[in-house]
Write a protein that holds these residues in place. Structure first.
Motif, PDB file in Angstrom:
ATOM      1  N   GLN A  24       1.612  -5.070  10.196  1.00 37.99           N
ATOM      2  CA  GLN A  24       0.549  -5.098   9.184  1.00 37.99           C
ATOM      3  C   GLN A  24      -0.164  -3.759   9.017  1.00 37.99           C
ATOM      4  O   GLN A  24      -0.852  -3.541   8.025  1.00 37.99           O
ATOM      5  N   HIS A  36      -3.330  -3.508   1.299  1.00 36.51           N
ATOM      6  CA  HIS A  36      -2.832  -4.029   0.023  1.00 36.51           C
ATOM      7  C   HIS A  36      -3.190  -5.513  -0.113  1.00 36.51           C
ATOM      8  O   HIS A  36      -3.612  -5.972  -1.171  1.00 36.51           O
ATOM      9  N   THR A  37      -2.998  -6.260   0.978  1.00 36.80           N
ATOM     10  CA  THR A  37      -3.271  -7.699   0.959  1.00 36.80           C
ATOM     11  C   THR A  37      -4.763  -7.960   0.759  1.00 36.80           C
ATOM     12  O   THR A  37      -5.160  -8.823  -0.040  1.00 36.80           O
ATOM     13  N   PRO A 110       1.755  -8.847   0.879  1.00 36.81           N
ATOM     14  CA  PRO A 110       0.831  -8.181  -0.046  1.00 36.81           C
ATOM     15  C   PRO A 110       1.140  -8.371  -1.531  1.00 36.81           C
ATOM     16  O   PRO A 110       0.388  -7.881  -2.377  1.00 36.81           O
TER      17      PRO A 110
END
Length: 232
Positions: A24, A36-37, A110
């Protein structure tokens, strides 16, 4: 509609990636995958709150991301538990009073499309529980411990389940409490809700909503960022 909270689970070590760094936190474009997520849900108006659940050693780093990238909806960054299910439970307990709906999402996913997230939320408000998924493309075989094929399920009935998974909060809390009492460990939140005898709806997503898990996923993810889901 009551408040919508999103629990982003990113406490895994990700041994399948084969990198010293957890998956991550690997760079995708100019930012860590997790950022991004976070930005995806930060930019959805209907989301009232984000709870980020990470490894105990990563709380400070992730609190830094929240500050540096302006993730103003992230109210808490928590240390997760031993299993993903424990981490989700931690997040559920941290949601603000007045939260009626909750989405649980993988930190390494994401590219969920906003239209699909909305569709999942809408279906949940109708039925109480819904998940994003795609029909499987391959023929799937059930294989035994000796690597021998036992059966071939009908592909038309098989879907690959993604996140977000969305629920009425009271329902998911009950599902987690029952699972904890029974010592039951599920592979996703929908499985815990299914144990209660509640039907979970499937909402069709797309094949870009990948979970970045193995080294082969990284070049594909870079392509998606630059060609499909980039933040122009």
């Amino acid at each position: 509609m009551g408040k919508l909270g999103v629990i982003i689970v990113a406490a895994g070590r990700g041994s399948r990636m084969g990198t010293a760094e957890s998956k991550q936190y690997l760079q995708l474009g100019q930012k860590p995958i997790l950022v991004h997520t976070l930005q995806l849900f930060q930019n959805i108006q209907e989301v009232d709150e984000i709870i980020l659940v990470v490894g105990a050693d990563d709380v400070d780093r992730c609190s830094g991301y929240v500050a540096d990238y302006g993730i103003t909806k992230a109210t808490q960054v928590l240390a997760g538990g031993a299993e993903r299910q424990d981490s989700v439970r931690q997040g559920l307990g941290a949601l603000q009073p007045g939260t009626e709906w909750v989405m649980v999402h993988d930190g390494v996913r994401p590219f969920a499309k906003k239209e699909h997230i909305f569709a999942c939320l809408t279906k949940t408000q109708e039925t109480g529980a819904a998940v994003l998924a795609v029909p499987v493309k391959d023929t799937i075989k059930v294989v035994d411990g000796n690597n021998q094929i036992q059966s071939t399920p009908d592909r038309r009935s098989l879907w690959a389940i993604q996140t977000p998974q969305a629920f009425r909060l009271a329902l998911l809390l009950e599902a987690h409490e029952q699972a904890e009492r029974a010592g039951f460990l599920g592979t996703d939140d929908a499985m815990l809700v299914e144990r209660l005898g509640v039907k979970v709806s499937v909402v069709e997503s797309d094949y870009y909503n990948i979970k970045i898990t193995t080294p082969e996923d990284l070049p594909w993810a870079e392509w998606i960022v630059h060609n499909v889901r980039g933040e122009a």
